[in-house]
Scaffold this motif. Sequence first.
Motif, PDB file in Angstrom:
ATOM      1  N   VAL A   1       0.874  -1.166   0.000  1.00  0.00           N
ATOM      2  CA  VAL A   1       0.000   0.000   0.000  1.00  0.00           C
ATOM      3  C   VAL A   1       0.913   1.217   0.000  1.00  0.00           C
ATOM      4  CG1 VAL A   1      -1.757   1.286   1.279  1.00  0.00           C
ATOM      5  CG2 VAL A   1      -1.815  -1.233   1.243  1.00  0.00           C
ATOM      6  N   THR A   2       0.644   2.157  -0.902  1.00  0.00           N
ATOM      7  CA  THR A   2       1.482   3.351  -1.001  1.00  0.00           C
ATOM      8  C   THR A   2       0.663   4.567  -0.607  1.00  0.00           C
ATOM      9  OG1 THR A   2       2.722   2.286  -2.771  1.00  0.00           O
ATOM     10  CG2 THR A   2       3.008   4.662  -2.512  1.00  0.00           C
ATOM     11  N   GLN A   3       1.230   5.346   0.317  1.00  0.00           N
ATOM     12  CA  GLN A   3       0.550   6.479   0.927  1.00  0.00           C
ATOM     13  C   GLN A   3       1.398   7.732   0.762  1.00  0.00           C
ATOM     14  OE1 GLN A   3       0.252   6.013   5.216  1.00  0.00           O
ATOM     15  NE2 GLN A   3      -1.629   7.192   5.272  1.00  0.00           N
ATOM     16  N   ASP A   4       0.736   8.863   0.511  1.00  0.00           N
ATOM     17  CA  ASP A   4       1.443  10.134   0.426  1.00  0.00           C
ATOM     18  C   ASP A   4       1.926  10.536   1.822  1.00  0.00           C
ATOM     19  OD1 ASP A   4       1.328  13.310   0.593  1.00  0.00           O
ATOM     20  OD2 ASP A   4       1.749  12.750  -1.481  1.00  0.00           O
ATOM     21  N   PHE A   5       3.205  10.821   1.932  1.00  0.00           N
ATOM     22  CA  PHE A   5       3.805  11.142   3.232  1.00  0.00           C
ATOM     23  C   PHE A   5       3.198  12.393   3.847  1.00  0.00           C
ATOM     24  CE2 PHE A   5       7.085  13.278   5.791  1.00  0.00           C
ATOM     25  CZ  PHE A   5       7.312  12.294   6.740  1.00  0.00           C
TER      26      PHE A   5
ATOM     27  N   LYS B   1       4.028  -9.166   9.052  1.00  0.00           N
ATOM     28  CA  LYS B   1       5.079  -8.919   8.059  1.00  0.00           C
ATOM     29  C   LYS B   1       4.714  -9.494   6.679  1.00  0.00           C
ATOM     30  CE  LYS B   1       8.804  -8.330  11.374  1.00  0.00           C
ATOM     31  NZ  LYS B   1       8.028  -8.467  12.603  1.00  0.00           N
ATOM     32  N   ASP B   2       3.397  -9.384   6.333  1.00  0.00           N
ATOM     33  CA  ASP B   2       2.958  -9.864   5.026  1.00  0.00           C
ATOM     34  C   ASP B   2       2.289  -8.778   4.184  1.00  0.00           C
ATOM     35  OD1 ASP B   2       0.546  -9.719   6.400  1.00  0.00           O
ATOM     36  OD2 ASP B   2      -0.014 -11.811   6.045  1.00  0.00           O
ATOM     37  N   VAL B   3       2.426  -7.532   4.623  1.00  0.00           N
ATOM     38  CA  VAL B   3       1.967  -6.368   3.858  1.00  0.00           C
ATOM     39  C   VAL B   3       2.973  -5.250   4.115  1.00  0.00           C
ATOM     40  CG1 VAL B   3       0.151  -4.641   3.520  1.00  0.00           C
ATOM     41  CG2 VAL B   3      -0.471  -6.988   4.105  1.00  0.00           C
ATOM     42  N   ILE B   4       3.307  -4.524   3.058  1.00  0.00           N
ATOM     43  CA  ILE B   4       4.227  -3.394   3.154  1.00  0.00           C
ATOM     44  C   ILE B   4       3.435  -2.106   3.001  1.00  0.00           C
ATOM     45  CG2 ILE B   4       6.198  -2.216   2.049  1.00  0.00           C
ATOM     46  CD1 ILE B   4       7.043  -4.832   3.304  1.00  0.00           C
ATOM     47  N   LEU B   5       3.812  -1.088   3.767  1.00  0.00           N
ATOM     48  CA  LEU B   5       3.280   0.262   3.611  1.00  0.00           C
ATOM     49  C   LEU B   5       4.446   1.175   3.275  1.00  0.00           C
ATOM     50  CD1 LEU B   5       1.146   2.547   3.911  1.00  0.00           C
ATOM     51  CD2 LEU B   5       1.740   2.601   6.344  1.00  0.00           C
ATOM     52  N   LEU B   6       4.344   1.838   2.123  1.00  0.00           N
ATOM     53  CA  LEU B   6       5.333   2.847   1.746  1.00  0.00           C
ATOM     54  C   LEU B   6       4.726   4.216   1.966  1.00  0.00           C
ATOM     55  CD1 LEU B   6       6.665   1.681  -1.757  1.00  0.00           C
ATOM     56  CD2 LEU B   6       7.616   1.168   0.502  1.00  0.00           C
ATOM     57  N   LYS B   7       5.482   5.097   2.615  1.00  0.00           N
ATOM     58  CA  LYS B   7       5.095   6.507   2.690  1.00  0.00           C
ATOM     59  C   LYS B   7       6.052   7.236   1.762  1.00  0.00           C
ATOM     60  CE  LYS B   7       2.761   6.603   7.056  1.00  0.00           C
ATOM     61  NZ  LYS B   7       2.425   7.468   8.198  1.00  0.00           N
ATOM     62  N   VAL B   8       5.481   7.935   0.783  1.00  0.00           N
ATOM     63  CA  VAL B   8       6.286   8.496  -0.300  1.00  0.00           C
ATOM     64  C   VAL B   8       5.976   9.963  -0.561  1.00  0.00           C
ATOM     65  CG1 VAL B   8       6.342   6.238  -1.450  1.00  0.00           C
ATOM     66  CG2 VAL B   8       4.643   7.923  -2.168  1.00  0.00           C
ATOM     67  N   ASN B   9       6.912  10.616  -1.223  1.00  0.00           N
ATOM     68  CA  ASN B   9       6.650  11.895  -1.878  1.00  0.00           C
ATOM     69  C   ASN B   9       6.354  11.555  -3.326  1.00  0.00           C
ATOM     70  OD1 ASN B   9       6.950  13.692   0.264  1.00  0.00           O
ATOM     71  ND2 ASN B   9       9.146  13.882  -0.052  1.00  0.00           N
ATOM     72  N   GLN B  10       5.125  11.806  -3.749  1.00  0.00           N
ATOM     73  CA  GLN B  10       4.695  11.500  -5.113  1.00  0.00           C
ATOM     74  C   GLN B  10       5.104  12.637  -6.029  1.00  0.00           C
ATOM     75  OE1 GLN B  10       2.947   8.718  -6.566  1.00  0.00           O
ATOM     76  NE2 GLN B  10       3.638   9.854  -8.346  1.00  0.00           N
TER      77      GLN B  10
ATOM     78  N   ALA C   1      10.332   3.891  -5.356  1.00  0.00           N
ATOM     79  CA  ALA C   1       9.430   2.747  -5.425  1.00  0.00           C
ATOM     80  C   ALA C   1       9.659   1.922  -6.683  1.00  0.00           C
ATOM     81  CB  ALA C   1       7.984   3.211  -5.358  1.00  0.00           C
ATOM     82  N   VAL C   2       9.872   0.633  -6.461  1.00  0.00           N
ATOM     83  CA  VAL C   2       9.987  -0.351  -7.534  1.00  0.00           C
ATOM     84  C   VAL C   2       8.983  -1.451  -7.199  1.00  0.00           C
ATOM     85  CG1 VAL C   2      11.476  -1.981  -8.754  1.00  0.00           C
ATOM     86  CG2 VAL C   2      12.448   0.141  -7.817  1.00  0.00           C
ATOM     87  N   TYR C   3       8.115  -1.763  -8.133  1.00  0.00           N
ATOM     88  CA  TYR C   3       7.089  -2.780  -7.914  1.00  0.00           C
ATOM     89  C   TYR C   3       7.317  -3.947  -8.862  1.00  0.00           C
ATOM     90  CZ  TYR C   3       4.816   1.164  -5.600  1.00  0.00           C
ATOM     91  OH  TYR C   3       4.538   2.235  -4.792  1.00  0.00           O
ATOM     92  N   PHE C   4       6.494  -4.988  -8.716  1.00  0.00           N
ATOM     93  CA  PHE C   4       6.529  -6.107  -9.644  1.00  0.00           C
ATOM     94  C   PHE C   4       5.192  -6.131 -10.375  1.00  0.00           C
ATOM     95  CE2 PHE C   4       5.814 -10.449 -11.022  1.00  0.00           C
ATOM     96  CZ  PHE C   4       6.999 -10.703 -11.677  1.00  0.00           C
ATOM     97  N   SER C   5       5.240  -6.032 -11.684  1.00  0.00           N
ATOM     98  CA  SER C   5       4.034  -6.077 -12.504  1.00  0.00           C
ATOM     99  C   SER C   5       3.643  -7.532 -12.743  1.00  0.00           C
ATOM    100  CB  SER C   5       4.268  -5.382 -13.843  1.00  0.00           C
ATOM    101  OG  SER C   5       3.179  -5.608 -14.711  1.00  0.00           O
TER     102      SER C   5
END
Length: 126
Positions: free
Chosen positions: A18-22, A79-88, A47-51
């Motif tokens: 899940v990617t969230q705006d910081f 530990k089976d879900v990641i949360l990224l806080k990012v600057n979009q 952020a690098v994802y897998f398509s």
Amino acid sequence: MSALDKIQFNDKGLVPVVTQDFSSNEILMMAWMNKEALTLSVKTKKAVYFSRSREKLWFKGEESGNTQQIIEIFTDCDKDVILLKVNQKGGIACHTGRANCFFNKLENDKWISISEVIKDPKEIYG
């Protein structure tokens, strides 16, 4: 054992992200990472994802220029879900040209789009 070795990838070697705006805390998108994508994301702070459809790494913004600079990384209790806080970067996280991917709202048994397209995807991707 590194911290990344503790991530519980599914039977296909993937973990949901899940990617969230910081700054705003707005949920931008959901995607998947394999171990390589997670390792690269941690290393580069981008952020690098897998398509799953293309079966390859997806460097966010590689075509659109709308990259995600990682500020913080979290995992849930299992530990089976990641949360990224990012600057979009660029203000567009969704391939539809919107700010985020969560723009369809259920109202009276119908899906209503509540977000305008910022930029036509044809202009972004050709």
